[in-house]
Design a protein around this motif. Structure first.
Motif: not given
Length: 168
Positions: A148-165
């Protein structure tokens, strides 16, 4: 598997609470003689979800296995010394998971009547059994938390690579 191989196996020693081979009682020797050696090929199920627990439980002597949920999702790994099928053995209910050999696997089978005899004649076996059961459950929970922790980190990495707007 010969009786001497079983007696010298650390998994069997652990289950029967053997600390000194020279001091094994005749009663314990008889119980060990009743263990049934089993071999499972790679990909073969040791136990299957939904099946009756009449065959008892297994102690993995050598090899690894994967524990699968009723939806065939990986929920854990089993290694030498691990108990397979113990929950259904205790409860008498149907198997709640499938355990599949990852490679050729060696185990010994303990039937329900033999398990009851072992516990009756050697109560400290039940203590070791419960301690191992607790450790196995703790390991499964820890593994799930790690995933679960690994998936959370992967989700955050993916989310951070998306443009803010989004620009249209």
């Amino acid at each position: 598997m010969e009786i001497n191989d079983l007696i010298n196996n650390t998994s069997v020693q652990k289950f029967f609470g053997i600390t000194n081979i020279a001091e094994i009682s005749n009663e314990t020797m008889e119980l060990i003689r009743l263990l049934e050696y089993c071999k499972f090929d790679k990909g073969e199920n040791m136990v299957s979800c939904g099946a009756d627990a009449e065959d008892g439980m297994y102690i993995i002597i050598n090899g690894n296995a994967t524990v699968l949920s009723q939806n065939n999702k990986v929920i854990g790994k089993m290694h030498s010394g691990g108990f397979v099928g113990e929950m259904a053995l205790i409860s008498g209910k149907k198997r709640s998971a499938t355990v599949r050999a990852d490679e050729e696997l060696q185990a010994v089978r303990i039937s329900r009547p033999l398990f009851n005899d072992v516990v009756k004649k050697n109560p400290e076996c039940y203590t070791v059994f419960m301690e191992t059961l607790y450790a196995n459950i703790t390991n499964v929970i820890s593994e799930q938390q790690r995933l679960k922790a690994e998936l959370d980190v992967a989700r955050k990495i993916q989310a951070s690579s998306l443009p803010k707007t989004l620009n249209n």
